[in-house]
Design a protein around this motif. Structure first.
Motif, mmCIF file in Angstrom:
data_model
loop_
_atom_site.group_PDB
_atom_site.id
_atom_site.type_symbol
_atom_site.label_atom_id
_atom_site.label_comp_id
_atom_site.label_asym_id
_atom_site.label_seq_id
_atom_site.Cartn_x
_atom_site.Cartn_y
_atom_site.Cartn_z
ATOM 1 N N UNK A 34 -0.690 -16.985 58.513
ATOM 2 C CA UNK A 34 -0.947 -15.542 58.592
ATOM 3 C C UNK A 34 -1.008 -14.936 57.189
ATOM 4 N N UNK A 35 -0.062 -15.348 56.350
ATOM 5 C CA UNK A 35 -0.002 -14.784 54.996
ATOM 6 C C UNK A 35 -1.225 -15.219 54.176
ATOM 7 N N UNK A 36 -1.586 -16.485 54.305
ATOM 8 C CA UNK A 36 -2.727 -16.990 53.528
ATOM 9 C C UNK A 36 -4.001 -16.243 53.909
ATOM 10 N N UNK A 37 -4.143 -15.935 55.208
ATOM 11 C CA UNK A 37 -5.305 -15.159 55.651
ATOM 12 C C UNK A 37 -5.376 -13.819 54.923
ATOM 13 N N UNK A 38 -4.197 -13.212 54.746
ATOM 14 C CA UNK A 38 -4.157 -11.920 54.053
ATOM 15 C C UNK A 38 -4.613 -12.017 52.608
ATOM 16 N N UNK A 39 -4.537 -13.209 52.036
ATOM 17 C CA UNK A 39 -4.925 -13.403 50.633
ATOM 18 C C UNK A 39 -6.424 -13.541 50.424
ATOM 19 N N UNK A 40 -7.196 -13.712 51.507
ATOM 20 C CA UNK A 40 -8.634 -13.935 51.346
ATOM 21 C C UNK A 40 -9.325 -12.785 50.639
ATOM 22 N N UNK A 41 -8.966 -11.537 51.042
ATOM 23 C CA UNK A 41 -9.618 -10.367 50.450
ATOM 24 C C UNK A 41 -9.407 -10.359 48.952
ATOM 25 N N UNK A 42 -8.215 -10.791 48.534
ATOM 26 C CA UNK A 42 -7.911 -10.805 47.122
ATOM 27 C C UNK A 42 -8.757 -11.839 46.405
ATOM 28 N N UNK A 43 -8.890 -12.998 47.009
ATOM 29 C CA UNK A 43 -9.668 -14.040 46.333
ATOM 30 C C UNK A 43 -11.120 -13.608 46.146
ATOM 31 N N UNK A 44 -11.603 -12.801 47.093
ATOM 32 C CA UNK A 44 -12.968 -12.301 46.933
ATOM 33 C C UNK A 44 -13.086 -11.364 45.746
ATOM 34 N N UNK A 45 -11.951 -10.734 45.374
ATOM 35 C CA UNK A 45 -11.983 -9.792 44.258
ATOM 36 C C UNK A 45 -12.036 -10.512 42.911
ATOM 37 N N UNK A 46 -11.655 -11.806 42.937
ATOM 38 C CA UNK A 46 -11.843 -12.594 41.726
ATOM 39 C C UNK A 46 -10.652 -12.698 40.807
ATOM 40 N N UNK A 47 -10.959 -12.664 39.519
ATOM 41 C CA UNK A 47 -10.068 -13.156 38.467
ATOM 42 C C UNK A 47 -8.635 -12.624 38.491
ATOM 43 N N UNK A 48 -8.464 -11.334 38.789
ATOM 44 C CA UNK A 48 -7.135 -10.743 38.622
ATOM 45 C C UNK A 48 -6.131 -11.214 39.673
ATOM 46 N N UNK A 49 -6.622 -11.962 40.651
ATOM 47 C CA UNK A 49 -5.756 -12.375 41.749
ATOM 48 C C UNK A 49 -4.757 -13.443 41.324
ATOM 49 N N UNK A 50 -3.503 -13.285 41.706
ATOM 50 C CA UNK A 50 -2.570 -14.387 41.495
ATOM 51 C C UNK A 50 -2.925 -15.521 42.464
ATOM 52 N N UNK A 51 -2.363 -16.693 42.231
ATOM 53 C CA UNK A 51 -2.646 -17.799 43.145
ATOM 54 C C UNK A 51 -2.000 -17.507 44.495
ATOM 55 N N UNK A 52 -2.456 -18.229 45.517
ATOM 56 C CA UNK A 52 -1.855 -18.084 46.846
ATOM 57 C C UNK A 52 -0.355 -18.367 46.765
#
Ligand SMILES: Nc1ncnc2c1ncn2[C@@H]1O[C@H](COP(=O)(O)OP(=O)(O)OP(=O)(O)O)[C@@H](O)[C@H]1O
Ligand SMILES: [Mg+2]
Length: 255
Positions: free
Chosen positions: A96-114
């Protein structure tokens, strides 16, 4: 950070929001208080892009988002913890949590790792780490609410919107949830908090708005709203006054 002007929204011919205006500055916690059916969820859904506005403007950091699709609004840093939680019951907490991280990964560089994102959520809600491999459907209501907040945080939002986090949650767990909200506030998170539980919301919020039948009828600092006789009568209840008077506090914020 967020400025809403004369927002109108509803369902088909039904107009629920009748010209709502409000704003949130960076780092503020703002509470929206209102009774059943006042239009609180409709407001959050419209900001989140789930519901198209009929009129008015919603600006996020100066950019109009009123006609923007929901997933793009998340990608711009505005995340919603929906009323009723809506966690995926047959997936694990971690999934569930990893799913929530998808939007962030689409935003690119500034995202922390999962991994970093998960660690931050587990730091806020240690019970989720303990149960990370368990199906979300096996969690209690309060734990599911923690998961729903954690899932929203995984998108690394700048504005976190929460719809009735205390609904159907045991009082002791409400305290834990609000301790987490206070911790997020401490870290500078901007939060829009919708609650029927005015007592909990006003205790943590800086400012608040009272909504009745789709209109803002009152706004002010949290302590002003908590001191307002109408708010006390309609939203804070007898118990609140009694506890307050017993303690002989000048301010009504302490709960
Ligand atoms: N999907 C929908 N279709 C039609 N009408 C709706 C829909 N959702 C809500 N409404 C109506 O819109 C009005 C406002 O509902 P909304 O859910 O925004 O209120 P709320 O303030 O969130 O209430 P609650 O505290 O019960 O969550 C109500 O009259 C409700 O019946
Ligand atoms: Mg609602």
């Amino acid at each position: 950070m967020l400025r809403i002007r004369n927002l109108e929204a509803g369902y088909g011919p039904l107009r629920v929001l009748k010209g709502v205006s409000l704003h949130i500055s960076p780092g503020e916690v703002v509470a929206i208080i209102g009774a059943n059916g006042a239009g609180k969820t409709t407001l959050l859904k419209t900001i989140a892009g789930i519901l198209a506005p009929q009129a008015g403007s919603i600006a996020l950091d100066g950019a109009e988002i009123a006609a923007v699709a929901a997933e793009r609004i998340v990608a711009r840093g505005c995340a919603l913890v929906p009323e009723g939680r809506h966690v995926f019951g047959n997936m694990t907490i971690r999934e569930n949590l990893i799913l929530g991280g998808y939007a962030c990964r689409r935003r690119g560089a500034k995202c922390p790792s999962i991994h970093e994102g998960l660690e931050a959520v587990y730091g806020l809600f240690p019970i989720l780490r303990e149960r990370c491999g368990q199906l979300a459907g096996t969690l209690s209501g309060g734990q599911q609410q923690m998961l729903a907040i954690g899932r929203a945080l995984m998108s690394q939002p700048r504005l976190l919107m929460m719809d009735e986090p205390s609904l159907g949650v045991a009082p002791l767990v409400v305290r834990d949830l609000y301790a987490a909200v206070a911790a997020l506030k401490q870290r500078g998170m901007t939060i829009l908090l919708v609650e029927q539980n005015a007592r909990a919301a006003l205790a943590v919020a800086d400012r608040g708005y009272v909504i009745e039948t789709g209109q803002v009828v009152l706004e002010g600092q949290s302590w002003e709203l908590a001191d307002n006789p109408e708010v006390r009568r309609a939203y804070l209840g007898k118990e609140y006054s009694r506890v307050d008077e017993d303690n002989n506090h000048g301010s009504n914020r302490a709960v």
